[in-house]
Design a protein around this motif. Structure first.
Motif, PDB file in Angstrom:
ATOM      1  N   SER A  60      -3.398   3.162 -20.526  1.00 38.84           N
ATOM      2  CA  SER A  60      -3.737   2.968 -19.121  1.00 38.84           C
ATOM      3  C   SER A  60      -2.482   2.554 -18.365  1.00 38.84           C
ATOM      4  O   SER A  60      -1.566   1.954 -18.940  1.00 38.84           O
ATOM      5  N   VAL A  61      -2.442   2.875 -17.080  1.00 40.71           N
ATOM      6  CA  VAL A  61      -1.277   2.564 -16.265  1.00 40.71           C
ATOM      7  C   VAL A  61      -1.746   2.059 -14.908  1.00 40.71           C
ATOM      8  O   VAL A  61      -2.780   2.493 -14.386  1.00 40.71           O
ATOM      9  N   SER A  62      -1.008   1.116 -14.345  1.00 39.63           N
ATOM     10  CA  SER A  62      -1.309   0.606 -13.008  1.00 39.63           C
ATOM     11  C   SER A  62      -0.003   0.343 -12.279  1.00 39.63           C
ATOM     12  O   SER A  62       0.997  -0.045 -12.894  1.00 39.63           O
ATOM     13  N   THR A  63       0.006   0.577 -10.965  1.00 39.41           N
ATOM     14  CA  THR A  63       1.211   0.380 -10.163  1.00 39.41           C
ATOM     15  C   THR A  63       0.847  -0.255  -8.828  1.00 39.41           C
ATOM     16  O   THR A  63      -0.291  -0.151  -8.357  1.00 39.41           O
ATOM     17  N   PHE A  64       1.849  -0.897  -8.216  1.00 39.79           N
ATOM     18  CA  PHE A  64       1.647  -1.526  -6.913  1.00 39.79           C
ATOM     19  C   PHE A  64       2.992  -1.627  -6.212  1.00 39.79           C
ATOM     20  O   PHE A  64       4.010  -1.939  -6.838  1.00 39.79           O
ATOM     21  N   ALA A  65       3.012  -1.355  -4.909  1.00 38.03           N
ATOM     22  CA  ALA A  65       4.233  -1.475  -4.110  1.00 38.03           C
ATOM     23  C   ALA A  65       3.865  -2.003  -2.735  1.00 38.03           C
ATOM     24  O   ALA A  65       2.818  -1.647  -2.180  1.00 38.03           O
ATOM     25  N   SER A  66       4.732  -2.853  -2.178  1.00 37.03           N
ATOM     26  CA  SER A  66       4.465  -3.403  -0.849  1.00 37.03           C
ATOM     27  C   SER A  66       5.766  -3.753  -0.149  1.00 37.03           C
ATOM     28  O   SER A  66       6.769  -4.083  -0.789  1.00 37.03           O
ATOM     29  N   VAL A  67       5.737  -3.664   1.176  1.00 34.38           N
ATOM     30  CA  VAL A  67       6.823  -4.108   2.053  1.00 34.38           C
ATOM     31  C   VAL A  67       6.175  -4.899   3.167  1.00 34.38           C
ATOM     32  O   VAL A  67       5.213  -4.426   3.790  1.00 34.38           O
ATOM     33  N   SER A  68       6.666  -6.100   3.424  1.00 38.19           N
ATOM     34  CA  SER A  68       6.008  -6.941   4.421  1.00 38.19           C
ATOM     35  C   SER A  68       7.013  -7.837   5.121  1.00 38.19           C
ATOM     36  O   SER A  68       8.144  -8.014   4.667  1.00 38.19           O
ATOM     37  N   GLY A  69       6.558  -8.430   6.245  1.00 40.43           N
ATOM     38  CA  GLY A  69       7.325  -9.444   6.959  1.00 40.43           C
ATOM     39  C   GLY A  69       8.555  -8.899   7.646  1.00 40.43           C
ATOM     40  O   GLY A  69       8.779  -7.695   7.765  1.00 40.43           O
ATOM     41  N   ALA A 129      -5.931   0.651 -11.165  1.00 41.48           N
ATOM     42  CA  ALA A 129      -5.954   1.265 -12.490  1.00 41.48           C
ATOM     43  C   ALA A 129      -5.740   2.768 -12.395  1.00 41.48           C
ATOM     44  O   ALA A 129      -6.155   3.417 -11.433  1.00 41.48           O
ATOM     45  N   ASN A 130      -5.081   3.314 -13.421  1.00 44.04           N
ATOM     46  CA  ASN A 130      -4.838   4.755 -13.533  1.00 44.04           C
ATOM     47  C   ASN A 130      -4.116   5.322 -12.314  1.00 44.04           C
ATOM     48  O   ASN A 130      -4.392   6.435 -11.870  1.00 44.04           O
ATOM     49  N   ALA A 131      -3.194   4.532 -11.764  1.00 44.90           N
ATOM     50  CA  ALA A 131      -2.355   4.991 -10.656  1.00 44.90           C
ATOM     51  C   ALA A 131      -0.918   5.053 -11.162  1.00 44.90           C
ATOM     52  O   ALA A 131      -0.257   4.022 -11.283  1.00 44.90           O
ATOM     53  N   PRO A 132      -0.400   6.242 -11.491  1.00 45.57           N
ATOM     54  CA  PRO A 132       0.931   6.340 -12.099  1.00 45.57           C
ATOM     55  C   PRO A 132       2.086   6.110 -11.136  1.00 45.57           C
ATOM     56  O   PRO A 132       3.234   6.006 -11.575  1.00 45.57           O
ATOM     57  N   SER A 133       1.818   6.031  -9.830  1.00 45.61           N
ATOM     58  CA  SER A 133       2.910   5.814  -8.884  1.00 45.61           C
ATOM     59  C   SER A 133       2.402   5.087  -7.649  1.00 45.61           C
ATOM     60  O   SER A 133       1.207   5.120  -7.332  1.00 45.61           O
ATOM     61  N   ALA A 134       3.336   4.421  -6.962  1.00 46.25           N
ATOM     62  CA  ALA A 134       3.015   3.718  -5.719  1.00 46.25           C
ATOM     63  C   ALA A 134       4.291   3.602  -4.901  1.00 46.25           C
ATOM     64  O   ALA A 134       5.398   3.532  -5.450  1.00 46.25           O
ATOM     65  N   SER A 135       4.143   3.585  -3.577  1.00 47.31           N
ATOM     66  CA  SER A 135       5.305   3.450  -2.702  1.00 47.31           C
ATOM     67  C   SER A 135       4.889   2.771  -1.407  1.00 47.31           C
ATOM     68  O   SER A 135       3.715   2.782  -1.027  1.00 47.31           O
ATOM     69  N   ALA A 136       5.872   2.161  -0.744  1.00 49.67           N
ATOM     70  CA  ALA A 136       5.625   1.477   0.522  1.00 49.67           C
ATOM     71  C   ALA A 136       6.912   1.465   1.327  1.00 49.67           C
ATOM     72  O   ALA A 136       8.012   1.582   0.779  1.00 49.67           O
ATOM     73  N   SER A 137       6.779   1.327   2.653  1.00 50.79           N
ATOM     74  CA  SER A 137       7.941   1.322   3.535  1.00 50.79           C
ATOM     75  C   SER A 137       7.584   0.593   4.820  1.00 50.79           C
ATOM     76  O   SER A 137       6.408   0.543   5.215  1.00 50.79           O
ATOM     77  N   SER A 148       7.178   4.651 -10.369  1.00 47.26           N
ATOM     78  CA  SER A 148       6.466   5.803 -10.924  1.00 47.26           C
ATOM     79  C   SER A 148       6.585   5.815 -12.443  1.00 47.26           C
ATOM     80  O   SER A 148       7.633   5.476 -13.002  1.00 47.26           O
ATOM     81  N   PHE A 149       5.480   6.176 -13.091  1.00 41.43           N
ATOM     82  CA  PHE A 149       5.434   6.424 -14.525  1.00 41.43           C
ATOM     83  C   PHE A 149       5.189   7.917 -14.704  1.00 41.43           C
ATOM     84  O   PHE A 149       4.237   8.464 -14.138  1.00 41.43           O
ATOM     85  N   GLY A 150       6.038   8.581 -15.475  1.00 41.30           N
ATOM     86  CA  GLY A 150       5.878  10.013 -15.665  1.00 41.30           C
ATOM     87  C   GLY A 150       6.354  10.456 -17.030  1.00 41.30           C
ATOM     88  O   GLY A 150       6.741   9.646 -17.879  1.00 41.30           O
TER      89      GLY A 150
END
Length: 220
Positions: A60-69, A129-137, A148-150
């Motif tokens: 299983s794979v999980s990802t998270f990305a954030s940009v704030s403030g 869960a089951n999210a192989p990639s994430a991005s934020a800007s 990213s997981f690939g």
């Protein structure tokens, strides 16, 4: 370099983890950047794999990305220095683990850390869960975070006006690379990687075999 013969190797003792002992793993990667104007970037992810009783591997794979403030004032609020340069680390290639930190500025904090251990109760990082990639800007695109997981491995990248932070895992050539490039002041940056190996309990037959082997060794 000195060659070591079989006669020397035959007398060496110690403990090691054979391939059959590893039943799974948990890989956690996280990169984070805090700018002096309050803006922050974060990218993190987890990959876990475990072998069940039938010998089948589930993952299983999980990802998270954030940009704030961040303030909306003049560009100097970010602490970036357009006249400073930190470059060249991308061209370094090492078979194994490489950790590079390049800094041009004052009052900065940057760390690269990598941990490999045995831990059957390791926790995974928070993320869908089951999210192989994430991005934020942010709205202007000056601060970005991505992971990213690939099939080609794992890539983590943070980009800010004051530099970049990356982590790369390339299984095809056995490379784990952590890179920090800071060109500015009052930046707080961190790359962290944790690989937790999981082991399975030895069977009764394996324990008996080890017992016989140790008994024979003691009779020498």
């Amino acid at each position: 370099m000195q060659l070591v013969g079989d006669d020397v190797l035959a007398t060496q003792t110690g403990k090691y983890a054979g391939a059959t002992m590893i039943s799974g793993f948990v890989l956690n990667v996280i990169s984070q950047w805090q700018l002096p104007n309050g803006a922050s970037a974060l990218a993190q992810g987890s990959l876990s794999a475990v072998q069940n009783g039938g010998g089948q591997l589930t993952s299983s794979v999980s990802t998270f990305a954030s940009v704030s403030g961040g303030s909306h004032g003049h560009p100097g609020d970010s602490g970036a220095n357009p006249n400073a340069q930190a470059r060249g680390g991308q061209s370094v290639g090492v078979n194994g683990v490489s950790q590079i930190t390049q800094v041009a500025g004052d009052r900065n904090s940057g760390t690269n850390s990598a941990l490999i251990d045995f831990n059957n109760s390791a926790l995974t990082l928070t993320g869908p869960a089951n999210a192989p990639s994430a991005s934020a800007s942010n709205s202007t695109g000056s601060v970005k975070a991505g992971i990213s997981f690939g099939s080609n491995g794992v890539n983590v990248a943070l980009q800010t006006p004051a530099g970049l932070a990356t982590q790369t895992i390339a299984p095809s050539n056995g490379q784990i690379a952590q890179l920090l490039q800071i060109a500015g002041n009052n930046q707080q940056v961190a790359n962290a990687l944790q690989l937790h190996l999981q082991t399975q309990q030895m069977s009764a037959s394996m324990l008996r075999q080890l017992g016989v082997l140790q008994a024979l060794q003691n009779r020498r």
